[in-house]
Design a protein around this motif. Structure first.
Motif, mmCIF file in Angstrom:
data_model
loop_
_atom_site.group_PDB
_atom_site.id
_atom_site.type_symbol
_atom_site.label_atom_id
_atom_site.label_comp_id
_atom_site.label_asym_id
_atom_site.label_seq_id
_atom_site.Cartn_x
_atom_site.Cartn_y
_atom_site.Cartn_z
ATOM 1 N N THR A 28 0.837 -1.034 -0.026
ATOM 2 C CA THR A 28 0.021 0.020 0.015
ATOM 3 C C THR A 28 0.859 1.219 -0.018
ATOM 4 O O THR A 28 0.655 2.043 -0.777
ATOM 5 C CB THR A 28 -1.022 -0.094 1.291
ATOM 6 O OG1 THR A 28 -1.697 -1.240 1.084
ATOM 7 C CG2 THR A 28 -1.816 1.288 1.330
ATOM 8 N N LEU A 29 1.765 1.430 0.637
ATOM 9 C CA LEU A 29 2.821 2.185 0.623
ATOM 10 C C LEU A 29 3.633 2.607 -0.418
ATOM 11 O O LEU A 29 3.622 3.686 -0.786
ATOM 12 C CB LEU A 29 3.900 2.269 2.045
ATOM 13 C CG LEU A 29 4.801 3.336 2.112
ATOM 14 C CD1 LEU A 29 4.199 4.464 2.265
ATOM 15 C CD2 LEU A 29 5.826 2.843 3.183
ATOM 16 N N ALA A 30 4.099 1.515 -0.979
ATOM 17 C CA ALA A 30 4.616 1.559 -2.475
ATOM 18 C C ALA A 30 3.528 2.237 -3.344
ATOM 19 O O ALA A 30 4.042 2.969 -4.124
ATOM 20 C CB ALA A 30 5.030 0.309 -2.646
ATOM 21 N N ALA A 31 2.505 1.717 -3.395
ATOM 22 C CA ALA A 31 1.661 2.003 -4.568
ATOM 23 C C ALA A 31 1.133 3.590 -4.226
ATOM 24 O O ALA A 31 1.220 4.462 -5.253
ATOM 25 C CB ALA A 31 0.274 1.493 -4.512
ATOM 26 N N LEU A 32 0.690 4.090 -2.872
ATOM 27 C CA LEU A 32 0.714 5.471 -2.881
ATOM 28 C C LEU A 32 1.820 6.436 -2.952
ATOM 29 O O LEU A 32 1.596 7.536 -3.602
ATOM 30 C CB LEU A 32 0.044 5.377 -1.314
ATOM 31 C CG LEU A 32 -1.244 4.973 -1.044
ATOM 32 C CD1 LEU A 32 -1.490 5.090 0.344
ATOM 33 C CD2 LEU A 32 -2.331 5.512 -2.081
ATOM 34 N N ASP A 33 2.941 5.940 -2.800
ATOM 35 C CA ASP A 33 4.224 6.615 -3.049
ATOM 36 C C ASP A 33 4.199 6.773 -4.558
ATOM 37 O O ASP A 33 4.713 7.817 -4.904
ATOM 38 C CB ASP A 33 5.302 6.135 -2.449
ATOM 39 C CG ASP A 33 6.614 6.874 -2.286
ATOM 40 O OD1 ASP A 33 6.236 8.267 -1.961
ATOM 41 O OD2 ASP A 33 7.801 6.682 -2.587
ATOM 42 N N ARG A 34 4.079 5.648 -5.321
ATOM 43 C CA ARG A 34 4.199 5.808 -6.592
ATOM 44 C C ARG A 34 3.356 6.874 -7.209
ATOM 45 O O ARG A 34 3.366 7.821 -8.257
ATOM 46 C CB ARG A 34 3.846 4.482 -7.319
ATOM 47 C CG ARG A 34 4.162 4.164 -8.682
ATOM 48 C CD ARG A 34 3.961 2.859 -9.289
ATOM 49 N NE ARG A 34 4.860 1.881 -8.443
ATOM 50 C CZ ARG A 34 4.698 0.497 -8.596
ATOM 51 N NH1 ARG A 34 3.840 -0.119 -9.516
ATOM 52 N NH2 ARG A 34 5.491 -0.378 -8.179
ATOM 53 N N LEU A 35 1.998 6.828 -6.676
ATOM 54 C CA LEU A 35 0.946 7.801 -7.228
ATOM 55 C C LEU A 35 1.259 9.175 -6.630
ATOM 56 O O LEU A 35 1.074 10.133 -7.548
ATOM 57 C CB LEU A 35 -0.481 7.556 -6.364
ATOM 58 C CG LEU A 35 -1.260 5.982 -7.183
ATOM 59 C CD1 LEU A 35 -2.468 6.138 -6.211
ATOM 60 C CD2 LEU A 35 -1.791 6.646 -8.653
ATOM 61 N N ARG A 36 1.650 9.144 -5.509
ATOM 62 C CA ARG A 36 2.181 10.522 -5.101
ATOM 63 C C ARG A 36 3.212 11.430 -5.842
ATOM 64 O O ARG A 36 3.131 12.527 -6.530
ATOM 65 C CB ARG A 36 2.788 10.776 -3.612
ATOM 66 C CG ARG A 36 3.396 11.843 -3.194
ATOM 67 C CD ARG A 36 4.003 11.815 -2.025
ATOM 68 N NE ARG A 36 5.135 11.088 -2.108
ATOM 69 C CZ ARG A 36 6.351 11.562 -2.652
ATOM 70 N NH1 ARG A 36 6.486 12.802 -3.215
ATOM 71 N NH2 ARG A 36 7.456 10.621 -2.761
ATOM 72 N N THR A 37 4.308 10.613 -6.685
ATOM 73 C CA THR A 37 5.245 11.012 -7.195
ATOM 74 C C THR A 37 4.767 11.362 -8.661
ATOM 75 O O THR A 37 4.771 12.588 -9.079
ATOM 76 C CB THR A 37 6.276 9.902 -7.450
ATOM 77 O OG1 THR A 37 6.792 9.378 -6.274
ATOM 78 C CG2 THR A 37 7.455 10.427 -8.379
ATOM 79 N N LEU A 38 3.778 10.688 -9.212
ATOM 80 C CA LEU A 38 3.151 10.744 -10.697
ATOM 81 C C LEU A 38 2.297 12.112 -10.422
ATOM 82 O O LEU A 38 2.260 13.042 -11.554
ATOM 83 C CB LEU A 38 2.530 9.779 -10.962
ATOM 84 C CG LEU A 38 3.523 8.370 -11.441
ATOM 85 C CD1 LEU A 38 2.605 7.293 -11.745
ATOM 86 C CD2 LEU A 38 4.441 8.993 -12.620
ATOM 87 N N ILE A 39 1.512 12.190 -9.431
ATOM 88 C CA ILE A 39 0.396 13.334 -9.433
ATOM 89 C C ILE A 39 1.025 14.554 -9.018
ATOM 90 O O ILE A 39 0.815 15.662 -9.651
ATOM 91 C CB ILE A 39 -0.632 13.036 -8.276
ATOM 92 C CG1 ILE A 39 -1.632 11.756 -8.783
ATOM 93 C CG2 ILE A 39 -1.441 14.194 -7.960
ATOM 94 C CD1 ILE A 39 -2.663 11.208 -7.855
ATOM 95 N N ALA A 40 2.296 14.677 -8.371
ATOM 96 C CA ALA A 40 2.977 15.648 -8.057
ATOM 97 C C ALA A 40 3.770 16.186 -8.984
ATOM 98 O O ALA A 40 3.770 17.360 -9.294
ATOM 99 C CB ALA A 40 3.929 15.486 -6.798
ATOM 100 N N ALA A 41 3.958 15.334 -10.311
ATOM 101 C CA ALA A 41 4.451 15.835 -11.512
ATOM 102 C C ALA A 41 3.643 16.339 -12.385
ATOM 103 O O ALA A 41 4.021 16.650 -13.661
ATOM 104 C CB ALA A 41 5.267 14.629 -12.317
ATOM 105 N N GLY A 42 2.323 16.393 -12.113
ATOM 106 C CA GLY A 42 1.501 16.935 -12.764
ATOM 107 C C GLY A 42 0.444 16.130 -13.467
ATOM 108 O O GLY A 42 -0.398 16.647 -14.513
ATOM 109 N N MET A 43 0.627 14.750 -13.233
ATOM 110 C CA MET A 43 -0.220 14.059 -14.073
ATOM 111 C C MET A 43 -1.479 13.655 -13.696
ATOM 112 O O MET A 43 -1.821 13.640 -12.518
ATOM 113 C CB MET A 43 0.554 12.574 -14.264
ATOM 114 C CG MET A 43 0.062 11.644 -15.046
ATOM 115 S SD MET A 43 0.974 10.234 -14.981
ATOM 116 C CE MET A 43 2.529 10.628 -16.027
#
Length: 161
Positions: A28-43
């Motif tokens: 769960t932590l890995a999935a949310l961190d992956r999402l955070r990185t992509l969404i922070a990049a503007g995706m």
């Protein structure tokens, strides 16, 4: 597969235990961190979920399922919950607040930090309990050995004399 079952699955309703079990806290932590990185990049959410699933790993199936749900119009928090990403209700509430306020990347970062601290606390408790449990196990083993091996030797020796 029957035509009605296919139609039901296309609508996003899954019957039986077709999906895999809920994710582990680490996944769960890995999935949310992956999402955070992509969404922070503007995706956008849907693209971030799709790219997160394409990156592979254990949470990929859950992210792909959540991506399909978001494409059908479900909010990200509901999609992650229905996809099997294990989040407690306060964590889901935090995610909903981030969606509503438009600060999803920051909220995902905060959520990742909370999950990481929770995991660290659990491992500290487990490490702290390891020694007392081992000590208790050794004590029980010694007491059993004394009562079954040593004490009968003394009682049998005194009874024969």
């Amino acid at each position: 597969m029957s035509r009605s079952a296919t139609l039901i699955r296309r609508l996003g309703v899954y019957t039986g235990n077709r999906r895999s079990k809920a994710t582990s806290p680490r996944d769960t932590l890995a999935a949310l961190d992956r999402l955070r990185t992509l969404i922070a990049a503007g995706m956008p959410h849907g693209d971030a979920l799709r790219f997160g699933a394409a990156a592979g790993g254990r949470p990929a199936a859950h992210l792909a399922h959540a991506s399909r749900l978001v494409e059908r119009g479900a909010p990200l928090s509901d999609a992650l919950s229905r996809a099997g990403v294990s989040l407690a209700s306060p964590d889901l509430a935090l995610l909903r607040a981030g969606e509503a306020s438009g600060t999803l990347a920051g909220t995902l970062g905060l959520l990742c930090e909370r999950l990481s601290q929770r995991g660290d606390a659990k491992s500290r408790v487990a490490r702290a309990l390891a020694y007392p449990c081992a000590l208790l196990l050794v004590t029980v083993a010694v007491v059993l050995a004394m009562t079954t091996l040593v004490l009968p030797f003394f009682f049998n020796d005194t009874a024969t004399t």
